[in-house]
Every structure is written in structure tokens, then in C-alpha cells.
Motif scaffolding. Structure first.
Motif, PDB file in Angstrom:
ATOM      1  N   ARG A  76      65.284  88.387  39.043  1.00  0.00           N
ATOM      2  CA  ARG A  76      65.367  89.362  38.077  1.00  0.00           C
ATOM      3  C   ARG A  76      65.640  88.850  36.723  1.00  0.00           C
ATOM      4  O   ARG A  76      66.382  88.053  36.865  1.00  0.00           O
ATOM      5  N   SER A  77      64.808  89.436  35.646  1.00  0.00           N
ATOM      6  CA  SER A  77      65.137  89.190  34.344  1.00  0.00           C
ATOM      7  C   SER A  77      66.342  90.020  34.021  1.00  0.00           C
ATOM      8  O   SER A  77      66.362  91.122  34.218  1.00  0.00           O
ATOM      9  N   GLY A  78      67.104  89.554  32.843  1.00  0.00           N
ATOM     10  CA  GLY A  78      68.265  90.136  32.466  1.00  0.00           C
ATOM     11  C   GLY A  78      69.252  90.496  33.554  1.00  0.00           C
ATOM     12  O   GLY A  78      70.057  91.550  33.116  1.00  0.00           O
ATOM     13  N   TYR A  79      69.453  89.742  34.357  1.00  0.00           N
ATOM     14  CA  TYR A  79      70.496  90.048  35.323  1.00  0.00           C
ATOM     15  C   TYR A  79      71.301  88.778  35.927  1.00  0.00           C
ATOM     16  O   TYR A  79      70.873  87.542  35.860  1.00  0.00           O
ATOM     17  N   SER A  80      72.578  89.261  36.249  1.00  0.00           N
ATOM     18  CA  SER A  80      73.578  87.993  36.843  1.00  0.00           C
ATOM     19  C   SER A  80      73.390  86.713  35.644  1.00  0.00           C
ATOM     20  O   SER A  80      73.281  86.796  34.325  1.00  0.00           O
ATOM     21  N   GLY A  81      73.733  85.759  36.286  1.00  0.00           N
ATOM     22  CA  GLY A  81      73.489  84.383  35.593  1.00  0.00           C
ATOM     23  C   GLY A  81      74.935  84.093  35.085  1.00  0.00           C
ATOM     24  O   GLY A  81      75.705  84.764  34.647  1.00  0.00           O
ATOM     25  N   VAL A  82      75.434  82.778  35.335  1.00  0.00           N
ATOM     26  CA  VAL A  82      76.613  82.163  35.018  1.00  0.00           C
ATOM     27  C   VAL A  82      76.300  80.715  34.110  1.00  0.00           C
ATOM     28  O   VAL A  82      75.267  80.133  33.971  1.00  0.00           O
ATOM     29  N   ALA A  83      77.266  80.542  33.344  1.00  0.00           N
ATOM     30  CA  ALA A  83      77.261  79.403  32.369  1.00  0.00           C
ATOM     31  C   ALA A  83      78.668  78.644  32.354  1.00  0.00           C
ATOM     32  O   ALA A  83      79.752  79.438  32.395  1.00  0.00           O
ATOM     33  N   THR A  84      78.831  77.504  32.165  1.00  0.00           N
ATOM     34  CA  THR A  84      80.041  76.922  31.978  1.00  0.00           C
ATOM     35  C   THR A  84      80.025  75.848  30.875  1.00  0.00           C
ATOM     36  O   THR A  84      78.971  75.048  30.624  1.00  0.00           O
ATOM     37  N   PHE A  85      80.696  76.036  30.048  1.00  0.00           N
ATOM     38  CA  PHE A  85      80.778  75.260  28.601  1.00  0.00           C
ATOM     39  C   PHE A  85      82.078  74.253  28.905  1.00  0.00           C
ATOM     40  O   PHE A  85      83.193  74.682  29.095  1.00  0.00           O
ATOM     41  N   CYS A  86      81.860  73.135  28.800  1.00  0.00           N
ATOM     42  CA  CYS A  86      82.967  71.975  28.927  1.00  0.00           C
ATOM     43  C   CYS A  86      82.934  71.197  27.417  1.00  0.00           C
ATOM     44  O   CYS A  86      82.002  70.781  26.893  1.00  0.00           O
ATOM     45  N   LYS A  87      84.287  70.957  27.068  1.00  0.00           N
ATOM     46  CA  LYS A  87      84.345  70.244  25.997  1.00  0.00           C
ATOM     47  C   LYS A  87      84.083  68.832  26.115  1.00  0.00           C
ATOM     48  O   LYS A  87      84.221  68.471  27.412  1.00  0.00           O
ATOM     49  N   ASP A  88      83.629  67.845  25.250  1.00  0.00           N
ATOM     50  CA  ASP A  88      83.219  66.582  25.540  1.00  0.00           C
ATOM     51  C   ASP A  88      84.285  65.934  26.148  1.00  0.00           C
ATOM     52  O   ASP A  88      84.159  64.923  26.863  1.00  0.00           O
ATOM     53  N   SER A  89      85.555  66.301  25.693  1.00  0.00           N
ATOM     54  CA  SER A  89      86.846  65.647  26.242  1.00  0.00           C
ATOM     55  C   SER A  89      87.102  65.914  27.668  1.00  0.00           C
ATOM     56  O   SER A  89      87.828  65.365  28.259  1.00  0.00           O
ATOM     57  N   ALA A  90      86.392  67.034  28.195  1.00  0.00           N
ATOM     58  CA  ALA A  90      86.362  67.328  29.502  1.00  0.00           C
ATOM     59  C   ALA A  90      85.112  67.230  30.382  1.00  0.00           C
ATOM     60  O   ALA A  90      84.885  68.174  31.292  1.00  0.00           O
ATOM     61  N   THR A  91      84.102  66.412  29.840  1.00  0.00           N
ATOM     62  CA  THR A  91      82.870  66.200  30.605  1.00  0.00           C
ATOM     63  C   THR A  91      83.197  66.126  32.052  1.00  0.00           C
ATOM     64  O   THR A  91      83.725  65.064  32.644  1.00  0.00           O
ATOM     65  N   PRO A  92      82.435  66.808  32.938  1.00  0.00           N
ATOM     66  CA  PRO A  92      82.554  66.714  34.338  1.00  0.00           C
ATOM     67  C   PRO A  92      81.903  65.523  34.747  1.00  0.00           C
ATOM     68  O   PRO A  92      81.082  64.975  34.367  1.00  0.00           O
ATOM     69  N   VAL A  93      82.295  65.047  36.079  1.00  0.00           N
ATOM     70  CA  VAL A  93      81.545  63.920  36.653  1.00  0.00           C
ATOM     71  C   VAL A  93      80.504  64.403  37.716  1.00  0.00           C
ATOM     72  O   VAL A  93      79.650  63.469  38.084  1.00  0.00           O
ATOM     73  N   ALA A  94      80.555  65.488  37.892  1.00  0.00           N
ATOM     74  CA  ALA A  94      79.416  66.018  38.858  1.00  0.00           C
ATOM     75  C   ALA A  94      79.427  67.767  38.481  1.00  0.00           C
ATOM     76  O   ALA A  94      80.241  68.201  37.948  1.00  0.00           O
ATOM     77  N   ALA A  95      78.286  68.021  38.850  1.00  0.00           N
ATOM     78  CA  ALA A  95      77.940  69.668  38.433  1.00  0.00           C
ATOM     79  C   ALA A  95      76.740  69.945  39.396  1.00  0.00           C
ATOM     80  O   ALA A  95      75.830  69.081  39.743  1.00  0.00           O
ATOM     81  N   GLU A  96      76.741  71.265  39.864  1.00  0.00           N
ATOM     82  CA  GLU A  96      76.137  71.597  40.858  1.00  0.00           C
ATOM     83  C   GLU A  96      75.701  73.304  40.961  1.00  0.00           C
ATOM     84  O   GLU A  96      76.861  73.936  40.485  1.00  0.00           O
ATOM     85  N   GLU A  97      74.491  73.611  41.203  1.00  0.00           N
ATOM     86  CA  GLU A  97      74.200  75.093  40.849  1.00  0.00           C
ATOM     87  C   GLU A  97      73.940  75.459  42.429  1.00  0.00           C
ATOM     88  O   GLU A  97      73.532  75.205  43.268  1.00  0.00           O
ATOM     89  N   GLY A  98      74.464  76.866  42.557  1.00  0.00           N
ATOM     90  CA  GLY A  98      74.847  77.549  44.019  1.00  0.00           C
ATOM     91  C   GLY A  98      75.919  77.241  44.733  1.00  0.00           C
ATOM     92  O   GLY A  98      76.631  76.582  44.488  1.00  0.00           O
TER      93      GLY A  98
END
Length: 505
Positions: A76-98
Motif C-alpha cells: 500500500r502507498s502512504g502506509y507503514s514503513g520504518v527507517a533507521t538513521f545511524c550517525k557515521d560514528s555508529a555505522t552498523p556492521v550489518a543491516a537487514e529488512e524484515g
């Protein structure tokens, strides 16, 4: 110190409305950066972004000093959705959707999933297609352990509690790691977390609350006793704090009197919260959504990865600068200089031709007197229709009907005509004034005008009209209710219980 914040923003553009005045790339990027800086966190998890990939803009997704990760609703458009913003000093080693691994790429994924045997593949795909979860894995350092993993910092959207069968297994499959889950779980866990729990029947029997009971550890129990593997960090530090709400009804204005519920959480595994968490907090002063941010501070420091995981937004083709211009597909590079010279010569020739055409048009254009004679416009009366109230032509009109001299009338004639018309208009206005008053009084007697708002019984103040939006037999009906904001029943300044159906028009 590591600071993490979660916020259901109810649309990623909603908080920007009070910050940016016009939609430009530079202003939007600066506004997004300002919001992130105001939250002042190393990791910011956002829920209900309500954007899909096709409408996500670079200024919203890529902010200087941060790396971002998005999960979009695919259904659906305009529905739900998540986002994660990390500072460059906290860049993750892995990331996955779902949550199920169906969108895993085996390249930079976290790779921890629970038992999904109770779901079909169609159910799992439909669940993850709503864009409700992101997992990021971070390497952190503390005084107790020189280096260890913070696996699966889950960023969960609302209604996520119905889909977290994988959570209890996440700790066991992340040996040597710890887990934090944060976001809008869409459930007020205890009665203290809900403004009107006393009027809710079977409060503890709600499926979402039962799920949280199995997930959370009993804070009064000792380690190793019964209870789930996670701790509600806010209740760990503030076990008896009342009216600690994170969500309020916008329509009823309930935030004004803090009449809401606590739906947003920062959960951590028991050992992590007890040994590492310094505090857990709410930020009700931050506006821009029907939810407020929540967060926690850990006594650890982040070890940033050397490069962002492949899921990072900056690697999307539309933002990575890999798109070629269309001219590259149409014109060989070695022919560009020749084409530029040809284009310049053609441009010059075109300008000369335009000038010649203008001269030719001017020479053939008829003069004003010739044009008027061709159209048959020989006197001023051709622009007006004779008045039906005059059976004979008045002297003034006869004067106006004389042939024009050089297509102009003398100033004296025009002035007389204007005066005559003004006098006539004033006469008509005075004659129709009484008729207008009669018509107005007639329609007022028929229509009666808008009905005055009824007064509420509690405050004797004008009510507000609302419309039923809940599906059912009363959908679309109008009703009146107290205009004051919703609040505790004991607060006399809050809304009273007045209710009145509006009469059908």
C-alpha cells in the motif's frame, strides 16, 4: 555513551512542516538534519514513515553525518514503513529488512530469525511486505567487555507485536551478543500505561498484552526465574511513574491534558539493561506527531564499521549517481564537438530568419484606420446595445451615433455619456434597493440561516460538530460534543460527556 531514540513520526514529512517553509532540496535536507540533531542520538529509529521507494527523495533519505536504512510498504502507498538513521560514528556492521529472512540477500544481513514454521510463505511475505521491521547490527565496546555485538537493534512499526515469534529466539541465536527492540508496539502493557484502563473490559486478556507478558521479564524476579528474556527499560527505571504516555488522540486534543497511552518502548535483554543501561526516557515536548519520541542511554561506545552495509540508502541506484544522462544513449561522445558547432550555426540562422519574418509581418500588417474600416466599426455605438427602456433615440445617443473623426470621439462627448450612465445607474440602484431588502427578508424567513451550536451540559459552552467515520449504520452521521480537550474524568477542565445527534437536513 550510546544514545538511541525511537519515534513514530506519523509520516516522515509531518515533522518537517514546522521546520521547512518551501519544498526545496536544500531546505528539506537541512530540516531533516535539524530534526535528527534535535533528537541528539547515535541511532534514530523512525516508524510510520508512510513513504514508498518511488516517492522517497534524496534530501529525506541522505543526510550529512548519517547513514540511513529504509523498509517500505510493498502493498500500500502512504502506509507503514520504518527507517533507521545511524550517525557515521555508529555505522552498523550489518543491516537487514524484515523479520522472516525472505528479503535477505546473504550480503550484509543480520541473519537471525525465529521459528517461522507456524506461518506459510505467503503469510510471511505479506507480513514483511508491510515494511514494519529493520534489523541493524552494531559493534560496541564497554568497560566490562572490550568488544561485543549489539545484534538486531529492531526498529518495529505499529502492530508488530502480532508478528514477533522470532524475538525469543533472537537472543539464543546471537551467542555473545545482546539485543535491543524499540518502536511502536501498539500495546499499552499494564493498566498504569493506559489513561482509561479502568473502563476497558478484560484488559489483561488482550492478545498483545499476553504476548508482552511472555516477552518481558518480571522485574521483581531474580535472574534465572520465570519470565521473558527482555526488560521494559522505562519501567525498570520508573516502575511507578503514572501518566507516562507516548501517544494521544489528535482529534480530541488529548495531548493538552496528557490523556493517552504508552505504546512506544525500548526493550533490552535482561543482562544488557541491568549492566549497561544508564537511563530510559520519554520526550513529550517534541512535537510533530501523535506520538512522542522515547529512548535510552547505554554506558558503551560504538565501533563504526569501515563501510555501510549494502542495504544503506546511499547505495540505491537512484541516489548512488550511477544513472547516465539520456544524451549518452543518443549521441556518440566523439561527435559531440561537431554537433555543438552545427547546433550553434542552426541557432544563428534561426535568429536571422525570425528577424526577417518580423519585418515582413510589420510591412503587411494593416493600419488601425484600415483595420477598423474593414471590420465596419465606424462609430462608438457598435460597442453597445441600445437600452430597451428608450423607445426613441435620445439626443445624447444621436450625438454618439455620429461618424467618428479619426476613429475618436471628442473628450466632451465621452464625459457627457459617462455622466449620463452614472446618473442612470444611481436611479436603478435606488429603485432596486427596496426590492433587494424584500428578497433578503423573504429568504431569511424561508431558510432561517445556520442553526446555532448547542451548548454542552457540563460547561454551557458551544459544542463542536463531528462526523462518524467508523464503519457501521451511523457512518457519515453528524453529532455534537463538548469542544474541550479530552482528559481525566476528575479534571473539570476536560471534556464533559455531552452528546447529541445532529438533525438530518
Amino acid at each position: 555513551m550510546l544514545r538511541i531514540v525511537s519515534w513514530n513520526i506519523n509520516g516522515i514529512r509531518s515533522p518537517l512542516q514546522g521546520v521547512v517553509c518551501q519544498e526545496t532540496s536544500n531546505s528539506t535536507s537541512m530540516a531533516m538534519r535539524r530534526i535528527l540533531d534535535e533528537l541528539d542520538a547515535d541511532i534514530v529509529c523512525l516508524q510510520e514513515t508512510k513513504v514508498t521507494r518511488d516517492v522517497l527523495t534524496e534530501p529525506l533519505a541522505i543526510v550529512e553525518g548519517y547513514n540511513s536504512y529504509f523498509s517500505f510498504s510493498r502493498s500500500r502507498s502512504g502506509y507503514s514503513g520504518v527507517a533507521t538513521f545511524c550517525k557515521d560514528s555508529a555505522t552498523p556492521v550489518a543491516a537487514e529488512e524484515g523479520l522472516s529472512g525472505l528479503f535477505a540477500t546473504q550480503n550484509g544481513d543480520v541473519g537471525c530469525y525465529g521459528n517461522t514454521d507456524e506461518f506459510t510463505q505467503e503469510e510471511l511475505r505479506a507480513l514483511d511486505s508491510e515494511g514494519r521491521a529493520l534489523l541493524t547490527q552494531h559493534k560496541i565496546r564497554s568497560e566490562q567487555k572490550p568488544s561485543w555485538q549489539l545484534a538486531g537493534t529492531g526498529n518495529l512499526g505499529s502492530k508488530a507485536s502480532l508478528s514477533l515469534s522470532w524475538v525469543p529466539n533472537l537472543v539464543s541465536c546471537s551467542i555473545g551478543s545482546h539485543v535491543i527492540i524499540l518502536g511502536d508496539l501498539n500495546t499499552a502493557h499494564r493498566r498504569i500505561d493506559h489513561c482509561d484502563a479502568v473502563n476497558l473490559e478484560c484488559f489483561e486478556e488482550d492478545p498483545g498484552r499476553k504476548w508482552m507478558d511472555s516477552l518481558l521479564s518480571n522485574l521483581e524476579c531474580q535472574a534465572g526465574s520465570h519470565g521473558g528474556p527482555f526488560i521494559d527499560s522505562y519501567r525498570y527505571f520508573q516502575p511507578k511513574q503514572e501518566r507516562a504516555f507516548t501517544c494521544w488522540s489528535v482529534v480530541s486534543g488529548a495531548r493538552h491534558l496528557n490523556y493517552g497511552s504508552r505504546l512506544d518502548y525500548v526493550l533490552g535483554d535482561r543482562t544488557l539493561v541491568i549492566d549497561t543501561f544508564q537511563n530510559s526516557f520519554l520526550l513529550p515536548e517534541v512535537m510533530g506527531s501523535d506520538h512522542c519520541p522515547v529512548g535510552a542511554t547505554l554506558n558503551v561506545s560504538s565501533v563504526p564499521a569501515k563501510q555501510c552495509p549494502p542495504l544503506c540508502t546511499r547505495f540505491l541506484p537512484e541516489f548512488a549517481g550511477t544513472q547516465l544522462k539520456i544524451l549518452r544513449f543518443l549521441v556518440p561522445r566523439e561527435q559531440e564537438p561537431v554537433l555543438e558547432k552545427s547546433a550553434l550555426w542552426l541557432s544563428n540562422q534561426t535568429q536571422v530568419q525570425k528577424q526577417q519574418n518580423k519585418v515582413r509581418v510589420r510591412s503587411t500588417r494593416p493600419r488601425p484606420s484600415q483595420a477598423n474600416s474593414r471590420r465596419g466599426q465606424t462609430n462608438l455605438m457598435s460597442y453597445f446595445q441600445p437600452s430597451s427602456s428608450h423607445s426613441k433615440t435620445s439626443p445624447e445617443l444621436e450625438l454618439l451615433s455620429l461618424p467618428l473623426v479619426n476613429n475618436l470621439t471628442t473628450p466632451k462627448t465621452l464625459e457627457e455619456e459617462m455622466i449620463a450612465r452614472e446618473v442612470e445607474g444611481q436611479a436603478k440602484h435606488s429603485e432596486s434597493k427596496e426590492e433587494k431588502e424584500l428578497r433578503t427578508s423573504f429568504w431569511k424567513s424561508v431558510l432561517g440561516g445556520p442553526s446555532p451550536m448547542p451548548l454542552c451540559s457540563g460547561h454551557r459552552e458551544p459544542c463542536v460538530m463531528r462526523t462518524v467515520k467508523k464503519p457501521g449504520p451511523n457512518l457519515g452521521r453528524h453529532f455534537y460534543m463538548c469542544a474541550r480537550p479530552r482528559g481525566p474524568p476528575s479534571d473539570l477542565s476536560s471534556r464533559c460527556n455531552f452528546f447529541l445527534w445532529s438533525k438530518p437536513s
